[in-house]
Design a protein around this motif. Structure first.
Motif, PDB file in Angstrom:
ATOM      1  N   GLU A 171      42.509  22.513  28.549  1.00 36.74           N
ATOM      2  CA  GLU A 171      42.427  23.918  28.968  1.00 36.74           C
ATOM      3  C   GLU A 171      41.724  24.754  27.902  1.00 36.74           C
ATOM      4  N   THR A 172      40.826  25.648  28.329  1.00 39.02           N
ATOM      5  CA  THR A 172      40.044  26.458  27.386  1.00 39.02           C
ATOM      6  C   THR A 172      40.789  27.693  26.891  1.00 39.02           C
ATOM      7  N   GLY A 173      41.788  28.144  27.647  1.00 38.35           N
ATOM      8  CA  GLY A 173      42.464  29.390  27.308  1.00 38.35           C
ATOM      9  C   GLY A 173      41.807  30.594  27.951  1.00 38.35           C
ATOM     10  N   GLN A 174      40.783  30.369  28.766  1.00 40.07           N
ATOM     11  CA  GLN A 174      40.067  31.457  29.427  1.00 40.07           C
ATOM     12  C   GLN A 174      40.267  31.471  30.940  1.00 40.07           C
ATOM     13  N   ARG A 175      40.866  30.413  31.484  1.00 41.93           N
ATOM     14  CA  ARG A 175      41.099  30.326  32.926  1.00 41.93           C
ATOM     15  C   ARG A 175      42.377  31.069  33.286  1.00 41.93           C
ATOM     16  N   LYS A 176      42.391  31.689  34.454  1.00 47.14           N
ATOM     17  CA  LYS A 176      43.585  32.409  34.909  1.00 47.14           C
ATOM     18  C   LYS A 176      44.301  31.595  35.980  1.00 47.14           C
ATOM     19  N   ASP A 177      45.646  31.703  35.992  1.00 50.40           N
ATOM     20  CA  ASP A 177      46.421  31.036  37.024  1.00 50.40           C
ATOM     21  C   ASP A 177      46.455  31.890  38.292  1.00 50.40           C
ATOM     22  N   ALA A 178      47.236  31.466  39.284  1.00 51.06           N
ATOM     23  CA  ALA A 178      47.291  32.161  40.577  1.00 51.06           C
ATOM     24  C   ALA A 178      47.812  33.592  40.454  1.00 51.06           C
ATOM     25  N   THR A 179      48.592  33.891  39.407  1.00 50.18           N
ATOM     26  CA  THR A 179      49.132  35.243  39.222  1.00 50.18           C
ATOM     27  C   THR A 179      48.226  36.130  38.388  1.00 50.18           C
ATOM     28  N   GLY A 180      47.112  35.571  37.893  1.00 49.91           N
ATOM     29  CA  GLY A 180      46.170  36.350  37.095  1.00 49.91           C
ATOM     30  C   GLY A 180      46.404  36.274  35.596  1.00 49.91           C
ATOM     31  N   ARG A 181      47.398  35.496  35.165  1.00 47.64           N
ATOM     32  CA  ARG A 181      47.656  35.329  33.722  1.00 47.64           C
ATOM     33  C   ARG A 181      46.786  34.215  33.150  1.00 47.64           C
TER      34      ARG A 181
END
Length: 105
Positions: free
Chosen positions: A27-37
């Protein structure tokens, strides 16, 4: 614990081609999950390769490397039956080490 690292080392003459496939989400730390976090960064940061216990390669990685990283390189001096060891550590401190024998090509 992650799946085993797949290591293939084939020796032809004085050269050995080593192929390594590491199972890791990266994981890059720049992708957002389904809730936007933001999904926290989680990636392999260092890879170490040994031939019969002697270090032959060290690589440092960052978050931009793809999921399940693939590494290929050629080395000299390995013979069929020699042992190639691959170890990695990620930015969470998780570690994995695996070994495989060099085979004749």
């Amino acid at each position: 614990m992650t799946d085993p690292t797949l290591i293939r080392a084939r020796s032809t003459g004085d050269k050995t081609v080593v192929r390594v496939l590491m199972a890791h989400e990266m994981e890059t730390g720049q992708r957002k999950d389904a809730t936007g976090r933001l999904v926290p960064a989680w990636h392999i940061r260092e890879i170490s390769v040994t031939l019969n216990g002697r270090q032959v390669l060290t690589a440092q990685c960052g978050p931009s490397v793809a999921r399940n990283p693939f590494l290929q390189f050629t080395l000299r001096g390995a013979k069929p039956g020699d042992r190639i060891g691959v170890s990695w550590v990620d930015n969470r401190g998780e570690r994995r080490s695996d070994e495989a024998a060099v085979i004749a090509g």
